[in-house]
Write a protein that holds these residues in place. Sequence first.
Motif, PDB file in Angstrom:
ATOM      1  N   UNK A 195       0.950  -1.272  -0.018  1.00 37.60           N
ATOM      2  CA  UNK A 195       0.096  -0.085   0.028  1.00 37.60           C
ATOM      3  C   UNK A 195       0.869   1.350  -0.084  1.00 37.60           C
ATOM      4  N   UNK A 196       2.097   1.377   0.583  1.00 42.25           N
ATOM      5  CA  UNK A 196       2.741   2.681   0.418  1.00 42.25           C
ATOM      6  C   UNK A 196       3.489   2.817  -0.836  1.00 42.25           C
ATOM      7  N   UNK A 197       3.950   1.532  -1.697  1.00 41.03           N
ATOM      8  CA  UNK A 197       4.221   1.945  -2.921  1.00 41.03           C
ATOM      9  C   UNK A 197       3.044   2.365  -3.892  1.00 41.03           C
ATOM     10  N   UNK A 198       1.912   1.852  -3.658  1.00 40.41           N
ATOM     11  CA  UNK A 198       0.860   2.466  -4.188  1.00 40.41           C
ATOM     12  C   UNK A 198       0.429   3.885  -4.010  1.00 40.41           C
ATOM     13  N   UNK A 199       0.571   4.085  -2.635  1.00 44.53           N
ATOM     14  CA  UNK A 199      -0.084   5.561  -2.219  1.00 44.53           C
ATOM     15  C   UNK A 199       1.199   6.622  -2.981  1.00 44.53           C
ATOM     16  N   UNK A 200       2.368   6.062  -3.065  1.00 43.76           N
ATOM     17  CA  UNK A 200       3.246   7.146  -3.446  1.00 43.76           C
ATOM     18  C   UNK A 200       3.192   7.550  -4.888  1.00 43.76           C
ATOM     19  N   UNK A 240       3.677  18.294  -0.709  1.00 38.80           N
ATOM     20  CA  UNK A 240       4.743  19.215   0.071  1.00 38.80           C
ATOM     21  C   UNK A 240       6.023  19.443  -1.097  1.00 38.80           C
ATOM     22  N   UNK A 241       5.376  20.316  -2.210  1.00 37.97           N
ATOM     23  CA  UNK A 241       6.230  20.380  -3.372  1.00 37.97           C
ATOM     24  C   UNK A 241       7.529  21.126  -3.237  1.00 37.97           C
ATOM     25  N   UNK A 242       8.427  20.421  -4.030  1.00 39.83           N
ATOM     26  CA  UNK A 242       9.575  21.038  -4.026  1.00 39.83           C
ATOM     27  C   UNK A 242       9.756  22.369  -4.831  1.00 39.83           C
ATOM     28  N   UNK A 243      10.799  23.276  -4.424  1.00 33.59           N
ATOM     29  CA  UNK A 243      10.985  24.484  -5.409  1.00 33.59           C
ATOM     30  C   UNK A 243      11.744  23.801  -6.766  1.00 33.59           C
ATOM     31  N   UNK A 244      11.519  24.623  -7.578  1.00 36.35           N
ATOM     32  CA  UNK A 244      12.175  24.161  -9.139  1.00 36.35           C
ATOM     33  C   UNK A 244      13.613  23.869  -8.886  1.00 36.35           C
ATOM     34  N   UNK A 245      14.530  24.557  -8.171  1.00 39.10           N
ATOM     35  CA  UNK A 245      16.081  24.217  -8.011  1.00 39.10           C
ATOM     36  C   UNK A 245      16.029  22.873  -7.503  1.00 39.10           C
ATOM     37  N   UNK A 246      15.096  22.387  -6.354  1.00 36.55           N
ATOM     38  CA  UNK A 246      15.026  21.214  -6.046  1.00 36.55           C
ATOM     39  C   UNK A 246      14.513  20.048  -6.714  1.00 36.55           C
ATOM     40  N   UNK A 247      13.950  20.229  -7.758  1.00 33.26           N
ATOM     41  CA  UNK A 247      13.678  19.307  -8.773  1.00 33.26           C
ATOM     42  C   UNK A 247      14.492  19.241  -9.832  1.00 33.26           C
ATOM     43  N   UNK A 248      15.490  19.959 -10.212  1.00 31.46           N
ATOM     44  CA  UNK A 248      16.278  19.787 -11.254  1.00 31.46           C
ATOM     45  C   UNK A 248      17.007  18.711 -11.251  1.00 31.46           C
ATOM     46  N   UNK A 249      17.516  17.699 -10.432  1.00 35.97           N
ATOM     47  CA  UNK A 249      18.043  16.678 -10.631  1.00 35.97           C
ATOM     48  C   UNK A 249      17.182  15.409  -9.925  1.00 35.97           C
ATOM     49  N   UNK A 250      15.802  15.563 -10.083  1.00 38.06           N
ATOM     50  CA  UNK A 250      15.205  14.634  -9.638  1.00 38.06           C
ATOM     51  C   UNK A 250      14.981  13.368 -10.400  1.00 38.06           C
ATOM     52  N   UNK A 251      15.419  13.548 -11.540  1.00 40.05           N
ATOM     53  CA  UNK A 251      15.500  12.537 -12.351  1.00 40.05           C
ATOM     54  C   UNK A 251      16.204  11.390 -11.771  1.00 40.05           C
ATOM     55  N   UNK A 252      17.369  11.681 -10.832  1.00 37.23           N
ATOM     56  CA  UNK A 252      18.455  10.617 -10.314  1.00 37.23           C
ATOM     57  C   UNK A 252      17.812  10.129  -9.084  1.00 37.23           C
ATOM     58  N   UNK A 253      16.389  10.366  -8.689  1.00 39.73           N
ATOM     59  CA  UNK A 253      15.980   9.753  -7.481  1.00 39.73           C
ATOM     60  C   UNK A 253      15.617   8.265  -7.419  1.00 39.73           C
ATOM     61  N   UNK A 254      15.907   7.847  -9.053  1.00 46.75           N
ATOM     62  CA  UNK A 254      15.833   6.172  -8.858  1.00 46.75           C
ATOM     63  C   UNK A 254      17.320   5.557  -8.797  1.00 46.75           C
ATOM     64  N   UNK A 255      18.122   6.596  -8.430  1.00 47.14           N
ATOM     65  CA  UNK A 255      19.767   6.075  -8.373  1.00 47.14           C
ATOM     66  C   UNK A 255      19.913   4.806  -7.317  1.00 47.14           C
ATOM     67  N   UNK A 289      -5.169  15.247  -8.179  1.00 48.89           N
ATOM     68  CA  UNK A 289      -6.355  15.119  -7.145  1.00 48.89           C
ATOM     69  C   UNK A 289      -6.120  14.079  -6.342  1.00 48.89           C
ATOM     70  N   UNK A 290      -5.664  12.739  -6.722  1.00 55.99           N
ATOM     71  CA  UNK A 290      -5.695  11.594  -6.191  1.00 55.99           C
ATOM     72  C   UNK A 290      -4.284  11.190  -5.046  1.00 55.99           C
ATOM     73  N   UNK A 291      -3.486  12.461  -4.965  1.00 54.81           N
ATOM     74  CA  UNK A 291      -2.102  12.217  -4.453  1.00 54.81           C
ATOM     75  C   UNK A 291      -2.300  12.023  -3.105  1.00 54.81           C
ATOM     76  N   UNK A 292      -1.451  11.222  -2.493  1.00 52.41           N
ATOM     77  CA  UNK A 292      -1.567  11.196  -1.055  1.00 52.41           C
ATOM     78  C   UNK A 292      -1.214  12.305  -0.330  1.00 52.41           C
ATOM     79  N   UNK A 293      -1.711  12.715   1.013  1.00 56.24           N
ATOM     80  CA  UNK A 293      -1.626  14.079   1.456  1.00 56.24           C
ATOM     81  C   UNK A 293      -0.529  13.947   2.792  1.00 56.24           C
ATOM     82  N   UNK A 294      -0.356  15.327   3.365  1.00 59.38           N
ATOM     83  CA  UNK A 294       0.347  15.449   4.645  1.00 59.38           C
ATOM     84  C   UNK A 294      -0.833  15.137   5.598  1.00 59.38           C
ATOM     85  N   UNK A 295      -0.747  14.395   6.719  1.00 57.71           N
ATOM     86  CA  UNK A 295      -1.793  13.890   7.551  1.00 57.71           C
ATOM     87  C   UNK A 295      -2.342  12.871   7.395  1.00 57.71           C
ATOM     88  N   UNK A 296      -2.359  12.391   6.080  1.00 52.45           N
ATOM     89  CA  UNK A 296      -2.927  10.882   5.732  1.00 52.45           C
ATOM     90  C   UNK A 296      -2.268   9.554   6.612  1.00 52.45           C
TER      91      UNK A 296
END
Length: 465
Positions: A195-200, A240-255, A289-296
Amino acid sequence: MTDPADLLKADSQQPARTIHLVDAASFDGWLAAQPEGVRALVAAQKFRGKAQEQAILPGESADLWSVVAGVADRAMLGPWCLARLAETLPEGAYRLAEGSPGAAALGWLTAQYRFERYRKEENGAGPRVLLSGDVARIEPTVQLARAVALVRDLVNTPAADMGPPDLQAAVEKVAVSFGASVTVTKGDALEQGYPMIHAVGKAADRAFAPRLIELTWGDPEHPRVALVGKGICFDSGGLDIKPSSGMRLMKKDMGGAAHALALAQLVMAAGLPVRLHLAVAAAENAIGGNAFRPGDILATRKGITVEIGNTDAEGRLVLGDALTKVGEDRPELVIDFATLTGAARVAVGPDLPALFANDDALAADAATAGAEVDDPTWRLPLWDGYADMLKSDIADINNAGEGGFAGAITAALFLKRFVPEGTPWLHLDTFAWRPAAKPGRPKGGEALGLRAVFRLLQMRYGRKG
């Protein structure tokens, strides 16, 4: 890029240019023994025998030139001491005047890595180096270079072309090469079982649907070793969206997934006597609209509940379900790789993966292995005293502590809740990226901690051949 197997060959006395190596202790003596013309040419090239310096030496005819190169220590060649030569020398065969490249052969190969998927370059075949006397090192070195290239290729690929299905295809490609089996869980089965993989991953486009990708290989009677990789193919931060600078390298988050897959490839290529279980938790942390939320409150495969303190702490969520799954098969060792926290980068910078372990002997062996192959890690404490930072008022645990203290440690403590009690476990919080180039190590996706952990497995389970 050129296959590393074409760049490292056995020396059968085929024609080749000579590379002379000098260090600080030998340079003056070497220079004094050279003819006056050579000394003048070396001086004109401003060669002083320092590491990473080089100069061209004349031969009896125009096409018989050779090379002199500076290294830190001629008696102990490290992986990167010939990398600058490999980056700059023209195509052709080369051999050392004395000895063999040894460990330096790896840097020779990784220096010639090119990411050419989107920009084709005419680079030629590249310079080849010849090995004499220790030709048995050729195949293991080639396999290491291929594993490093696999990590770099996967991490360098933009998220549009490296979503969960592409990561699945990469696992399947490696599996085919070694006769391994692959199982993929997605859709309703993922929601019910993980369920956590699915929620993310549920807010991502359907083409990028989340999934758990598992590879198994080896004799079921051999010791079971589990590898787990964080495969967040792009991380927006969620709500809890990242700023644009924080997203620039997020293609590597599957490292982390790239490292785990490359390590699996090394294990299979070496024929280590283990029953291998690789689990890659693949998802895109998107906004919808179906993203998991802070507090869930999320259910988990383990049965505990997790309050979401921050949707940008998603990597530990997908890893939690994957760690639970591999633990159900009672492995004797669990290793996970993840680009997990910015706190680890603040603590140890980009080059050093932060290493956590629940077993002191295992951590010591990992440190020894990393030092032996010049792929260092740095152990941080799995300090149970900080577990209170993850307390929740309404669930069993929170995914993100408040206050920002000890972020890498609290992330590791979260993962620890999903590792079977008493099972030796290593967690590597790796950057998977090199922000500036070094010889043999170009800017971009990078394997950091991969060779250290492979050496650890070799130490534990022996080598084939």
